[in-house]
Motif scaffolding. Structure first.
Motif, PDB file in Angstrom:
ATOM      1  N   THR A 160       7.364   3.573   0.746  1.00 60.77           N
ATOM      2  CA  THR A 160       7.154   2.219   1.067  1.00 60.77           C
ATOM      3  C   THR A 160       8.002   1.654   2.236  1.00 60.77           C
ATOM      4  O   THR A 160       9.200   2.122   2.601  1.00 60.77           O
ATOM      5  CB  THR A 160       7.840   1.285  -0.256  1.00 60.77           C
ATOM      6  OG1 THR A 160       9.548   1.613  -0.271  1.00 60.77           O
ATOM      7  CG2 THR A 160       7.368   1.803  -1.750  1.00 60.77           C
ATOM      8  N   PHE A 203       3.961  -1.752   3.410  1.00 62.44           N
ATOM      9  CA  PHE A 203       3.111  -0.685   3.344  1.00 62.44           C
ATOM     10  C   PHE A 203       3.500   0.193   2.243  1.00 62.44           C
ATOM     11  O   PHE A 203       4.783   0.657   1.933  1.00 62.44           O
ATOM     12  CB  PHE A 203       3.185   0.095   4.737  1.00 62.44           C
ATOM     13  CG  PHE A 203       2.880  -0.652   5.930  1.00 62.44           C
ATOM     14  CD1 PHE A 203       1.440  -0.768   6.255  1.00 62.44           C
ATOM     15  CD2 PHE A 203       3.612  -1.348   6.553  1.00 62.44           C
ATOM     16  CE1 PHE A 203       0.870  -1.457   7.345  1.00 62.44           C
ATOM     17  CE2 PHE A 203       3.218  -2.017   7.825  1.00 62.44           C
ATOM     18  CZ  PHE A 203       1.908  -1.912   8.200  1.00 62.44           C
ATOM     19  N   SER A 204       2.740   0.687   1.354  1.00 61.87           N
ATOM     20  CA  SER A 204       3.117   1.891   0.372  1.00 61.87           C
ATOM     21  C   SER A 204       2.075   2.784   0.434  1.00 61.87           C
ATOM     22  O   SER A 204       0.889   2.715   0.759  1.00 61.87           O
ATOM     23  CB  SER A 204       2.967   0.992  -1.032  1.00 61.87           C
ATOM     24  OG  SER A 204       4.001   0.125  -1.199  1.00 61.87           O
ATOM     25  N   GLY A 205       2.720   3.894   0.052  1.00 58.20           N
ATOM     26  CA  GLY A 205       1.596   5.245   0.257  1.00 58.20           C
ATOM     27  C   GLY A 205       2.139   6.179  -0.596  1.00 58.20           C
ATOM     28  O   GLY A 205       3.255   6.422  -1.212  1.00 58.20           O
ATOM     29  N   THR A 236      -3.071   4.559  -0.209  1.00 54.64           N
ATOM     30  CA  THR A 236      -2.085   3.640   0.787  1.00 54.64           C
ATOM     31  C   THR A 236      -2.222   2.114   0.229  1.00 54.64           C
ATOM     32  O   THR A 236      -3.585   2.100  -0.428  1.00 54.64           O
ATOM     33  CB  THR A 236      -2.532   3.622   2.190  1.00 54.64           C
ATOM     34  OG1 THR A 236      -4.074   3.104   2.483  1.00 54.64           O
ATOM     35  CG2 THR A 236      -2.460   4.866   2.904  1.00 54.64           C
ATOM     36  N   VAL A 253      -1.652  -1.932   1.540  1.00 54.56           N
ATOM     37  CA  VAL A 253      -1.030  -2.861   2.661  1.00 54.56           C
ATOM     38  C   VAL A 253      -1.089  -4.350   2.016  1.00 54.56           C
ATOM     39  O   VAL A 253      -2.046  -4.844   1.455  1.00 54.56           O
ATOM     40  CB  VAL A 253      -1.723  -2.722   3.925  1.00 54.56           C
ATOM     41  CG1 VAL A 253      -0.991  -3.809   4.899  1.00 54.56           C
ATOM     42  CG2 VAL A 253      -1.830  -1.258   4.443  1.00 54.56           C
ATOM     43  N   ALA A 276       1.028  -4.343  -2.574  1.00 61.13           N
ATOM     44  CA  ALA A 276       0.863  -3.175  -2.141  1.00 61.13           C
ATOM     45  C   ALA A 276       0.921  -1.796  -3.013  1.00 61.13           C
ATOM     46  O   ALA A 276       0.081  -0.896  -2.938  1.00 61.13           O
ATOM     47  CB  ALA A 276       1.951  -2.744  -0.764  1.00 61.13           C
TER      48      ALA A 276
END
Length: 544
Positions: free
Chosen positions: A124, A141-143, A341, A343, A369
């Motif tokens: 994050t 942003f997260s992934g 991902t 956003v 996100a």
């Protein structure tokens, strides 16, 4: 007698005590005598012998090395927390003068038994900027990413990746057999030293009896001189004999002390017992021994620690050979990357002329996100194959050939060991038969010597022989008695050596060695799936 030896726990305690420096006094016979049976001597040595304790430590070290060999397959976790601020002088009105970012990444990775590896990570990021043209501030942003690499040729297979574990297990087995071998050798040494002490003490008694006979002859000769039946010079030969017998007693007493010290050392007696005389209570008896050579050799091949050690060494060399063959193959790795991902951010409403923020619209936080990630809204993936191989691959090919030669050499060494053991067992059986016959012959010689002494004494009383002849037959009697004792002792030692050569010496004395069981091999369920093993695809798999 049945002695149970706790291989790990008891010797640790005795090792700590034995580690203290001991002052060994000279044996003086002043302390209380130690009445010692053979079983008691073996029991003491099995628990306190320093050589056994040292081997015990080596066994525990090998056990820890086995545990350590499983380390590469541990889960490896990572965490990264990072915050940063970047202030600059903008070069134009489009540039931001301040940017801030907070980052959190959590990950876990692991090597798989098949040679593959995976990495799972969650990230994050919160980013803020004062740029006039930024639509969102802050932005989140997260992934969630997953990376997997699986070798298809080199480094593929459970049998390849777990080679160090299996070799470590074999080494632990070798160390365990070495512990058994140390126990067997210790028991054998105690038996040999115990019977040596019996011989030394009984031989000392024989020499004392011989001295008594010589003194009797000296007394009789002196009486004959006093009454005029013999010349005064006739006393010289008995006196020489008495002095010679006294010298033999001095040597025999020293042999007793030496034999006691060897036994004390093997039993690792405490310092306060070294001044005590050791008196063996065992009787020398001749008993039947199974002399079936074929079954004895077969049992030796089954029980001898050296055979099991050789088998484990050969097995380890086969593991190394298979790994070396695998390393000759080209590197062909399948790579799979999959990511999700998300956003989001707080949307800004700006003045169209000045670009100043006039309103912040609700929503658009980190949770949005993360929801995108969990909802698989923005997936992405990559699949590829990586190939690499040296042009001539000289090093790997040479190592594979060397490993093959080592495997063949160890197999030949194992066969030679079995042959040597068979010869040793056959020799031990012949020794038992030989000493058994020697006992009968020595007994007959001793009985004849006793009769000869009585007859020679009577002839001397009647003036038909000389002091020289009487003393000579007395010496022959002492030697015959010593040879009979030696034959009996050698028979007992030959029986002990036979059981040692067969490998059942511990069982013969009722000694049980408690050893912790090996833990279940990790990834054994993976190894049962043949297609996950390199050996399933290699040429030599069909030979197994």
């Amino acid at each position: 007698m049945k002695t149970r030896i706790i291989a790990i726990a008891l010797t640790m305690v005795s090792a700590a005590a034995a580690g203290q420096a001991q002052e060994i006094p000279e044996p003086s016979g002043e302390g209380p005598a130690i009445q010692l049976s053979l079983d008691e001597a073996i029991s003491r040595a099995a628990r306190a012998n320093l050589g056994v304790q040292i081997q015990d430590f080596q066994y525990m070290e090998a056990r820890q090395r086995l545990k350590g060999s499983e380390g590469p397959f541990d889960w490896f976790t990572t965490a990264l927390v990072q915050t940063s601020t970047d202030e600059t002088i903008p070069q134009s009105e489009f540039d931001a003068s301040l940017e801030e970012q907070d980052l959190l990444r959590l990950g876990v990775s692991q090597l798989l038994p098949t040679g593959g590896s995976y990495n799972v990570g969650f990230t994050t990021v919160e980013r803020s900027t004062n740029s006039r043209f930024s639509r969102f501030d802050p932005v989140f942003f997260s992934g969630l990413d997953f990376n997997f690499t699986q070798p298809l040729f080199r480094d593929f297979g459970v049998d390849v990746t777990t080679r160090n574990i299996r070799i470590a297990r074999n080494n632990l087995g070798i160390s365990r057999e070495e512990f058994r071998r140390a126990m067997i050798e210790t028991v054998l040494s105690v038996e040999q030293a115990y019977y040596d002490l019996i011989f030394a003490r009984q031989n000392l008694e024989v020499r004392r009896q011989s001295l008594g006979l010589a003194r009797d002859q000296e007394r009789i000769t002196q009486i004959r001189i006093d009454v005029g039946a013999s010349a005064p010079l006739d006393i010289l030969q008995p006196r020489v004999a008495v002095a010679t017998r006294q010298e033999e007693i001095i040597v025999a007493e020293a042999s007793v002390r030496d034999a006691e010290d060897r036994l004390r050392t093997l039993m690792n007696l405490p310092a306060d017992q070294w001044a005590s005389e050791i008196i063996p209570t065992e009787e020398l008896e001749v008993h039947d021994v199974d002399l079936d050579t074929v079954s004895a050799v077969a049992l030796a091949w089954e029980l001898r620690p050296e055979v099991r050690q050789s088998e484990l060494q050969t097995a380890s060399s086969e593991i190394g050979y298979r790994f070396a063959r695998n390393q000759v193959l080209p590197q062909v790795d399948l790579q799979i990357d999959y990511g999700l991902t998300g956003v989001s951010g707080t949307e800004l409403e700006r003045d169209p002329v000045t670009g100043e923020v006039i309103n912040r619209l609700p929503g658009g936080g980190l949770g949005d996100a993360v929801d995108q990630v969990l909802g698989f809204d923005l997936p992405g993936w990559t699949v590829g194959v990586n190939f690499a191989m040296p042009v001539r691959n000289i090093g790997a090919r040479a190592e594979a050939r060397r490993a093959e030669l080592e495997m063949r050499r160890l197999a030949q060494s194992e066969e030679q060991l079995r042959q040597d053991i068979a010869v040793e067992v056959r020799q031990a059986l012949r020794d038992i038969e030989r000493f058994e016959r020697q006992i009968e012959a020595a007994r007959a010689a001793r009985e004849a010597a006793e009769q000869n002494v009585d007859a020679e004494r009577k002839r001397f009383d009647n003036g038909m022989t000389t002091n020289f002849n009487v003393l000579e037959v007395q010496q022959e009697l002492a030697d015959a008695r010593s040879r009979e004792i030696a034959a009996q002792v050698n028979f007992q030692k030959a029986v002990s050596f036979f059981h040692r050569s067969v490998g059942n010496l511990l069982q013969y004395h009722g000694i049980e060695v408690d050893e912790p069981e090996l833990e279940k091999a990790p990834f054994s369920s993976w190894q049962r799936v043949k297609m996950l093993n390199y050996g399933f695809w290699s040429d030599d798999f069909q030979d197994e």
